[in-house]
Design an enzyme around this catalytic site. Structure first.
Site, PDB file in Angstrom:
ATOM      1  N   ASP A 203       0.813  -1.203   0.000  1.00  0.00           N
ATOM      2  CA  ASP A 203       0.000   0.000   0.000  1.00  0.00           C
ATOM      3  C   ASP A 203       0.857   1.269   0.000  1.00  0.00           C
ATOM      4  O   ASP A 203       0.717   2.135   0.857  1.00  0.00           O
ATOM      5  CB  ASP A 203      -0.893  -0.062   1.261  1.00  0.00           C
ATOM      6  CG  ASP A 203      -1.836   1.111   1.382  1.00  0.00           C
ATOM      7  OD1 ASP A 203      -2.312   1.601   0.349  1.00  0.00           O
ATOM      8  OD2 ASP A 203      -2.080   1.543   2.533  1.00  0.00           O
ATOM      9  N   GLU A 447       3.352  -8.394   7.072  1.00  0.00           N
ATOM     10  CA  GLU A 447       2.084  -9.001   6.652  1.00  0.00           C
ATOM     11  C   GLU A 447       2.230  -9.967   5.485  1.00  0.00           C
ATOM     12  O   GLU A 447       1.519  -9.846   4.475  1.00  0.00           O
ATOM     13  CB  GLU A 447       1.055  -7.925   6.324  1.00  0.00           C
ATOM     14  CG  GLU A 447       0.659  -7.103   7.529  1.00  0.00           C
ATOM     15  CD  GLU A 447      -0.509  -6.159   7.248  1.00  0.00           C
ATOM     16  OE1 GLU A 447      -0.991  -6.106   6.108  1.00  0.00           O
ATOM     17  OE2 GLU A 447      -0.950  -5.497   8.202  1.00  0.00           O
ATOM     18  N   TYR A 500      -6.747  -3.337  12.339  1.00  0.00           N
ATOM     19  CA  TYR A 500      -7.487  -2.137  11.928  1.00  0.00           C
ATOM     20  C   TYR A 500      -8.964  -2.276  12.288  1.00  0.00           C
ATOM     21  O   TYR A 500      -9.834  -2.170  11.425  1.00  0.00           O
ATOM     22  CB  TYR A 500      -7.283  -1.880  10.424  1.00  0.00           C
ATOM     23  CG  TYR A 500      -5.896  -1.352  10.140  1.00  0.00           C
ATOM     24  CD1 TYR A 500      -5.616   0.008  10.233  1.00  0.00           C
ATOM     25  CD2 TYR A 500      -4.851  -2.217   9.852  1.00  0.00           C
ATOM     26  CE1 TYR A 500      -4.332   0.497  10.018  1.00  0.00           C
ATOM     27  CE2 TYR A 500      -3.571  -1.745   9.636  1.00  0.00           C
ATOM     28  CZ  TYR A 500      -3.314  -0.390   9.726  1.00  0.00           C
ATOM     29  OH  TYR A 500      -2.043   0.092   9.520  1.00  0.00           O
ATOM     30  N   GLU A 536       0.925  -1.883  14.194  1.00  0.00           N
ATOM     31  CA  GLU A 536       0.160  -0.915  13.397  1.00  0.00           C
ATOM     32  C   GLU A 536      -1.250  -0.859  13.943  1.00  0.00           C
ATOM     33  O   GLU A 536      -1.817  -1.896  14.308  1.00  0.00           O
ATOM     34  CB  GLU A 536       0.037  -1.349  11.916  1.00  0.00           C
ATOM     35  CG  GLU A 536       1.256  -1.152  11.080  1.00  0.00           C
ATOM     36  CD  GLU A 536       1.055  -1.598   9.623  1.00  0.00           C
ATOM     37  OE1 GLU A 536      -0.093  -1.558   9.118  1.00  0.00           O
ATOM     38  OE2 GLU A 536       2.053  -1.991   9.013  1.00  0.00           O
TER      39      GLU A 536
HETATM   40  C1  GCB Z   1      -1.382  -2.449   6.692  1.00  0.00           C
HETATM   41  C2  GCB Z   1      -0.082  -2.370   5.977  1.00  0.00           C
HETATM   42  C3  GCB Z   1       0.269  -0.961   5.570  1.00  0.00           C
HETATM   43  C4  GCB Z   1      -0.967  -0.238   5.034  1.00  0.00           C
HETATM   44  C5  GCB Z   1      -1.998  -0.190   6.142  1.00  0.00           C
HETATM   45  C6  GCB Z   1      -3.305   0.469   5.680  1.00  0.00           C
HETATM   46  O1  GCB Z   1      -1.679  -3.409   7.357  1.00  0.00           O
HETATM   47  O2  GCB Z   1       0.969  -2.943   6.697  1.00  0.00           O
HETATM   48  O3  GCB Z   1       1.261  -1.006   4.599  1.00  0.00           O
HETATM   49  O4  GCB Z   1      -0.698   1.014   4.536  1.00  0.00           O
HETATM   50  O5  GCB Z   1      -2.301  -1.480   6.561  1.00  0.00           O
HETATM   51  O6  GCB Z   1      -3.458   1.659   5.846  1.00  0.00           O
HETATM   52  O7  GCB Z   1      -4.128  -0.233   5.127  1.00  0.00           O
END
Ligand code: GCB
Length: 648
Positions: A203, A447, A500, A536
């Site tokens: 990403d 990941e 997330y 994260e």
């Molecule tokens: C993740 C990735 C990261 C992305 C992020 C997102 O899990 O490790 O590279 O930018 O999520 O914002 O989706």
């Protein structure tokens, strides 16, 4: 590599076609070394021919680039993508050509006792280099330096200049790191003939070009090639184990001296390896963990040799921080004290320059980190510039140093070919960054599809290899898998997990976060009994969008989501959670997609480094965490107040 391990593993690695030749010491000036930066404008051309191979067929490296067609001015360091107005160049995939004429000091071309080296800090992704039309180097991997000894070429004729040509291809394959694929769209009723696009599973925008400084430097022909330092502590005594290798002659003497910040010699030794003992050592402490964080000694290495041409000396001074790192079942220890990572994930990313190295940006970012009270970051998702690592050493910002192993999701990317390349990249990374006290852990990937069958063997091998290269640091990879399905987790020292909640699912439902997160932590810990880092978490917000009650993409929603995570982190950090790294430090560019609005907006700062509401929330939290958890905190805080241009 540690001496004993090298003896044991060296032959094995060679047998596998691995093991790098030579060191990769950062080029520095010393009484015996000079450097010449090649930053500035280079000539540039993208090869738009159908198979992108015209430059090779017509041998563009043979004559000045302007003679084989039109050229553009291209700044170095910079990505080439965003500096122009050409849409096709922005998304170009294939070979691009850079060229620069360099005038050399007379001594470099006439003194045969001088070795002249061309060093490229990073060329993304596959690079081939010629000097005066002669092939001198080839390198795969977009984030680590490589070099060529060009002495013979520049010393063989009457010329006092040389022409450097670098062809760079940003095409990613299932075996590159990061991996990618090229998709050919062959339906000519819908796409022009020969049309293709590059697909990736990460990403961030696949910026390309000469991203870091390119320079020439000299050493004597008998020279210090590599230095490896590991440190320990025995009560008040600091232990500095050093190993120095030299090239160019078999007959040389080595002397080492360790100097403190006042320039006083605190220990010295001779020979290629040994241990220096430093009574009452000043330890290297992270920012906010001690009243004098980031104490650096200087290891001065002096080589002397008798050669046919007479006596030769070479000098190199390596900054050394004395510190220890250890991991227990539920703690991460620095100098034997529990360390809690409160920091960020970053990207090398900014307007116009893309991934290009830029001093003002770097200093701004470190000032923001200190303003925030952040004590750590992860180099998501590739190794950062060496100059970044040097500042981390100097400011006490702790680093989880990550390889470009991001987006490993295809079965092909678990093949032996991919694994061999990944092992090689880890060797290059450890070789470059092994002496930085700020680096406390290696991350081999982000990941990956670690639930796929080959992932078990892949990560077992990769992690064991990395530990053999550097037994002094823990190793991890960052997962977003389910704890039950993760085949790599048994091999890591620390569980780093991304999530997330209420962003990629349960959209808008901040109320579910606490339960989700607590359950997830408990599952991981019960299964592996290893410390956990929330590596994260975050939410997108568009600076200036406000909604109350909070809605997704407003600054309030981003803040509200972080607050829910913090409630659980505060519970679990009493037990086994040892860190939290927000995604992301700043907004950054990605590929175009319906999910991204001019890039990823999960920054707590905008791409121009202005704070969103979440930055103030985190700042309050990080300073509070520093107050609560850090060793000798009151002293540390007053020190920060004194030294910082900001008021806290
Ligand atoms: C993740 C990735 C990261 C992305 C992020 C997102 O899990 O490790 O590279 O930018 O999520 O914002 O989706």
């Amino acid at each position: 590599m540690h001496a004993g391990l090298w003896a044991a593993l060296g032959p094995l690695l060679w047998a596998c076609g691995l093991a790098l030749q030579g060191g990769m010491l950062y080029p520095q000036e010393s009484p015996s070394r000079e450097r010449k930066e090649l930053d500035g404008l280079w000539s540039f051309r993208a090869d738009f021919s159908e198979d992108r191979r015209q430059g090779f067929e017509l041998q563009w490296y043979r004559t000045p680039l302007r003679e084989s067609g039109p050229t553009l001015d291209m700044p170095v360091p910079s990505s080439f993508n965003d500096v122009g107005q050409d849409r096709q160049l922005r998304s170009f995939v294939g070979w691009v050509w850079y060229e620069r004429e360099v005038t050399l000091p007379q001594r470099w071309t006439q003194d045969l006792g001088t070795r002249v080296v061309l060093r490229i800090g990073s060329a993304h992704y596959h690079a081939i280099v010629w000097v005066n039309g002669v092939h001198v180097a080839e390198h795969e991997g977009g984030h680590l330096p490589f070099e060529a000894d060009i002495s013979k070429l520049v010393q063989s004729g009457p010329l006092s200049s040389c022409r450097i040509t670098i062809a760079i291809n940003n095409t990613l394959t299932p075996h590159t790191l990061p991996p990618g694929t090229i998709l050919h769209k062959t339906d000519i009723s819908k796409y022009p003939k020969g049309y293709f696009v590059q697909n990736t599973n990460f990403d961030f925008f696949n910026y390309a070009g000469l991203h870091r400084p390119v320079l020439l430097y000299t050493t004597p022909t008998t020279y210090i090639d590599d230095i490896t330092v590991t440190t320990g502590v025995d009560q008040d005594t600091g232990l500095v184990d050093y190993q120095v290798s030299a090239q160019g002659s078999e007959y040389f003497q080595l002397e080492v001296r360790l100097l403190d910040q006042e320039g006083k010699v605190v220990a010295q030794g001779t020979g290629g390896r040994g241990q220096l003992q430093v009574p009452n050592a000043h330890l290297w402490w992270p920012y906010l963990m001690h009243e004098h964080p980031a104490y650096l000694y200087s290891l001065e290495v002096r080589l002397t040799a008798q050669t046919a041409a007479g006596a030769v000396s070479d000098f190199y001074a390596l900054p050394v921080g004395i510190r220890t790192v250890a991991v227990t079942e539920h703690r991460f220890l620095i100098n034997g004290k529990p360390f809690y990572f409160h920091g960020v994930n970053k990207h090398e990313d900014a307007d116009i320059r893309g991934r290009g190295f830029d001093w003002p940006l770097l200093v701004k970012d470190f000032n923001l980190l200190r303003w925030l009270g952040a004590n750590a970051f992860r180099t998501s998702h590739y190794p950062y510039a060496e100059e970044v690592m040097q500042l981390c050493d100097r400011y006490g910002i702790v680093v989880i140093d990550e390889s470009p192993g991001v987006g490993i999701v295809l079965a092909q990317s678990y093949s032996n070919e991919s694994l061999q390349h990944h092992l090689q990249v880890m060797e290059e990374l450890v070789r470059r960054d092994k002496n930085h006290p700020a680096v406390v852990m290696w991350s081999v990937a982000n990941e990956p599809a670690s639930f796929l069958k080959p992932a078990g063997y892949y990560f077992k091998t990769l992690i064991a290899h990395t530990k053999a290269l550097d037994p002094s640091r823990p190793v991890t990879f960052v997962t977003n898998s389910n704890y039950e399905a993760d085949l790599g987790a048994p091999y890591v020292d620390v569980i780093c997990v991304n999530s997330y909640y209420s962003w990629y699912h349960d959209y808008g439902h901040l109320e579910v976060i606490q339960l989700h997160l607590a359950t997830e932590f408990e599952n991981w810990y019960r299964t592996y009994q290893k410390p956990i880092i929330q590596s994260e978490y975050g939410a997108g917000s568009i600076a200036g969008f406000h909604q109350d009650p909070p809605l997704m993409f407003s600054e309030e929603y981003q803040k509200g989501l972080l607050e829910q995570y913090h409630l659980v982190l505060d519970q679990k950090r009493k037990d086994y959670v040892v860190g939290e790294l927000i995604w992301n430090f700043a907004d950054f560019m990605t590929d175009q997609s319906p999910q991204r609005v001019l890039g990823n907006k999960k920054g707590i700062f905008t791409r121009q480094r202005q704070p969103k509401a979440a930055a103030f929330l985190l700042r309050e939290r990080y300073w509070k965490l520093a107050n609560e958890t850090m060793y000798h905190l009151s002293a540390a805080k007053s020190q920060c107040l004194e030294n910082s241009p900001f008021s806290f």
